[in-house]
Design a protein around this motif. Sequence first.
Motif, PDB file in Angstrom:
ATOM      1  N   SER A 119      54.602  38.937  51.827  1.00  0.00           N
ATOM      2  CA  SER A 119      55.548  37.986  51.236  1.00  0.00           C
ATOM      3  C   SER A 119      54.872  36.905  50.405  1.00  0.00           C
ATOM      4  N   ASN A 120      53.543  36.870  50.376  1.00  0.00           N
ATOM      5  CA  ASN A 120      52.841  35.779  49.703  1.00  0.00           C
ATOM      6  C   ASN A 120      51.839  36.311  48.674  1.00  0.00           C
ATOM      7  N   VAL A 121      52.387  37.054  47.716  1.00  0.00           N
ATOM      8  CA  VAL A 121      51.547  37.653  46.684  1.00  0.00           C
ATOM      9  C   VAL A 121      50.920  36.586  45.786  1.00  0.00           C
ATOM     10  N   GLU A 122      51.600  35.451  45.630  1.00  0.00           N
ATOM     11  CA  GLU A 122      51.033  34.384  44.800  1.00  0.00           C
ATOM     12  C   GLU A 122      49.782  33.798  45.444  1.00  0.00           C
ATOM     13  N   TRP A 123      49.792  33.642  46.762  1.00  0.00           N
ATOM     14  CA  TRP A 123      48.616  33.159  47.468  1.00  0.00           C
ATOM     15  C   TRP A 123      47.452  34.135  47.281  1.00  0.00           C
ATOM     16  N   ILE A 124      47.730  35.409  47.427  1.00  0.00           N
ATOM     17  CA  ILE A 124      46.695  36.427  47.268  1.00  0.00           C
ATOM     18  C   ILE A 124      46.132  36.393  45.862  1.00  0.00           C
ATOM     19  N   ALA A 125      47.004  36.282  44.866  1.00  0.00           N
ATOM     20  CA  ALA A 125      46.550  36.250  43.470  1.00  0.00           C
ATOM     21  C   ALA A 125      45.658  35.044  43.215  1.00  0.00           C
ATOM     22  N   ALA A 126      46.023  33.895  43.791  1.00  0.00           N
ATOM     23  CA  ALA A 126      45.228  32.682  43.598  1.00  0.00           C
ATOM     24  C   ALA A 126      43.862  32.826  44.234  1.00  0.00           C
ATOM     25  N   ILE A 127      43.804  33.426  45.416  1.00  0.00           N
ATOM     26  CA  ILE A 127      42.520  33.616  46.092  1.00  0.00           C
ATOM     27  C   ILE A 127      41.635  34.564  45.285  1.00  0.00           C
ATOM     28  N   ARG A 128      42.244  35.582  44.702  1.00  0.00           N
ATOM     29  CA  ARG A 128      41.476  36.549  43.922  1.00  0.00           C
ATOM     30  C   ARG A 128      40.753  35.909  42.741  1.00  0.00           C
ATOM     31  N   THR A 129      41.335  34.853  42.206  1.00  0.00           N
ATOM     32  CA  THR A 129      40.753  34.247  41.013  1.00  0.00           C
ATOM     33  C   THR A 129      39.629  33.266  41.328  1.00  0.00           C
ATOM     34  N   GLN A 130      39.461  32.918  42.595  1.00  0.00           N
ATOM     35  CA  GLN A 130      38.424  31.966  42.938  1.00  0.00           C
ATOM     36  C   GLN A 130      37.042  32.564  42.664  1.00  0.00           C
ATOM     37  N   GLN A 131      36.235  31.788  42.007  1.00  0.00           N
ATOM     38  CA  GLN A 131      34.929  32.276  41.580  1.00  0.00           C
ATOM     39  C   GLN A 131      34.077  32.753  42.744  1.00  0.00           C
ATOM     40  N   GLU A 132      34.062  31.981  43.825  1.00  0.00           N
ATOM     41  CA  GLU A 132      33.245  32.366  44.966  1.00  0.00           C
ATOM     42  C   GLU A 132      33.713  33.696  45.544  1.00  0.00           C
ATOM     43  N   TYR A 133      35.028  33.907  45.546  1.00  0.00           N
ATOM     44  CA  TYR A 133      35.535  35.155  46.095  1.00  0.00           C
ATOM     45  C   TYR A 133      35.153  36.334  45.210  1.00  0.00           C
ATOM     46  N   GLN A 134      35.188  36.121  43.909  1.00  0.00           N
ATOM     47  CA  GLN A 134      34.760  37.178  43.006  1.00  0.00           C
ATOM     48  C   GLN A 134      33.280  37.501  43.236  1.00  0.00           C
ATOM     49  N   HIS A 135      32.483  36.453  43.479  1.00  0.00           N
ATOM     50  CA  HIS A 135      31.068  36.665  43.766  1.00  0.00           C
ATOM     51  C   HIS A 135      30.903  37.455  45.059  1.00  0.00           C
ATOM     52  N   TRP A 136      31.693  37.105  46.056  1.00  0.00           N
ATOM     53  CA  TRP A 136      31.634  37.830  47.324  1.00  0.00           C
ATOM     54  C   TRP A 136      32.021  39.292  47.142  1.00  0.00           C
ATOM     55  N   LEU A 137      33.073  39.532  46.353  1.00  0.00           N
ATOM     56  CA  LEU A 137      33.474  40.910  46.092  1.00  0.00           C
ATOM     57  C   LEU A 137      32.351  41.707  45.435  1.00  0.00           C
ATOM     58  N   ALA A 138      31.697  41.091  44.463  1.00  0.00           N
ATOM     59  CA  ALA A 138      30.630  41.774  43.743  1.00  0.00           C
ATOM     60  C   ALA A 138      29.490  42.175  44.669  1.00  0.00           C
ATOM     61  N   GLU A 139      29.256  41.342  45.684  1.00  0.00           N
ATOM     62  CA  GLU A 139      28.171  41.639  46.623  1.00  0.00           C
ATOM     63  C   GLU A 139      28.562  42.705  47.639  1.00  0.00           C
ATOM     64  N   ASN A 140      29.867  42.879  47.880  1.00  0.00           N
ATOM     65  CA  ASN A 140      30.299  43.728  48.975  1.00  0.00           C
ATOM     66  C   ASN A 140      31.001  45.014  48.552  1.00  0.00           C
ATOM     67  N   TYR A 141      31.341  45.132  47.289  1.00  0.00           N
ATOM     68  CA  TYR A 141      32.031  46.327  46.837  1.00  0.00           C
ATOM     69  C   TYR A 141      31.421  46.859  45.547  1.00  0.00           C
ATOM     70  N   ASP A 142      31.581  48.123  45.343  1.00  0.00           N
ATOM     71  CA  ASP A 142      31.172  48.750  44.093  1.00  0.00           C
ATOM     72  C   ASP A 142      31.920  48.085  42.943  1.00  0.00           C
ATOM     73  N   LYS A 143      31.192  47.614  41.945  1.00  0.00           N
ATOM     74  CA  LYS A 143      31.812  46.872  40.843  1.00  0.00           C
ATOM     75  C   LYS A 143      32.781  47.733  40.033  1.00  0.00           C
ATOM     76  N   ARG A 144      32.674  49.053  40.176  1.00  0.00           N
ATOM     77  CA  ARG A 144      33.577  49.913  39.417  1.00  0.00           C
ATOM     78  C   ARG A 144      34.980  49.921  40.027  1.00  0.00           C
ATOM     79  N   GLU A 145      35.089  49.439  41.278  1.00  0.00           N
ATOM     80  CA  GLU A 145      36.391  49.426  41.921  1.00  0.00           C
ATOM     81  C   GLU A 145      37.133  48.146  41.594  1.00  0.00           C
TER      82      GLU A 145
END
Length: 361
Positions: free
Chosen positions: A332-358
């Motif tokens: 029910s809170n897709v806006e919260w999820i979208a906002a978290i996705r845009t946070q720079q630190e979270y993007q950095h965390w994703l890059a370290e933990n997942y294949d960048k092609r995904e």
Amino acid sequence: MKNILVTGGAGFIGSNFIHFLLKTELKVNIINLDAFTYAGTLENLKDLPDMDRHTLVKGNICDQDLLADLFQRYAIDTVVHFAAESHVDRSISGPGPFIQTNIAGTYMLLEAARNYWAGAKKLSGVNVRFHHVSTDEVYGSLSPSDAAFTENTPYAPNSPYAATKASSDHLVRSYGHTYNLPFTITNCSNNFGPRQFPEKLIPLIILNALNGRKLPIYGDGLQVRDWLFVEDHCEAILTVLQNGQTGETYNIGGGNQPANLDIVHMICDLLDETCPDSPFVPHRDLIEFVTDRPGHDRRYAMNIEKIRNTLGWQPKHSLQEGLKKTVQWYLSNVEWIAAIRTQQEYQHWLAENYDKRESSI
């Protein structure tokens, strides 16, 4: 209890506590101090029940001058200390921030409280309290046959995160013994619920499953944890603040001991039921076992008889009920999820933990 300093109030548990407290009939003022590191976000503070009683301050608990000013300006009589680096994996890859925030930061906060409360004429006759929020991980790991952790279980932390939380517990207790600082400590089990940063197991599994990503399970997935719905935790903290004895420690848990794999299965089944048209049904097919992390504790279990028998608190939500509410909140809170996705630190965390092609979660 009139002017409460909440540290880390833009994070997961801290923000839930503020939402919970402002919904009660207590006429308290909340001063929310948060450094807004990767897990703290303004998104967690949207739609507060009574914004007039909430003051947000961006700052670090290691800033002694700022702390002194806040205590003086707002006549702080209660501290609820959530602020901490809290993710075990991050503490293994880089323990430095954990030592700085969890140990040095707690020391700075204790000093600010001690200095102000010792000399504040305006607080004469007012009951003051320093409440420290800690973790079951300070107790170490249990074997399958061991009894659950009690408040008298010897400390045996196994990760840098757990060691820093154990250190901060000892600091708080020492200030109570040495300086007569009124304190309480709660050691809680694994929290889950709304507004939890997506690196933690339950939101990670929910959001990965919704997007058809692999559901990573450490080792064999049979590590056992006690899971506590965050709203129940907030109620327990308030109960301790109102009725707990100063100088006491209270264990808080959810009264369950599922394996991590069982938790993932429950989430997958809830998503199958809630989102039957998803192309990823059955979501269990997304499970992938990955290399276990170093020093992974095998089992935690919490004995909560003390808080139940002395203060009358016990969790209101079963594990299934809490998971159902949590899944629904993320759906029910897709806006919260979208906002978290845009946070720079979270993007950095994703890059370290997942294949960048995904794609992102």
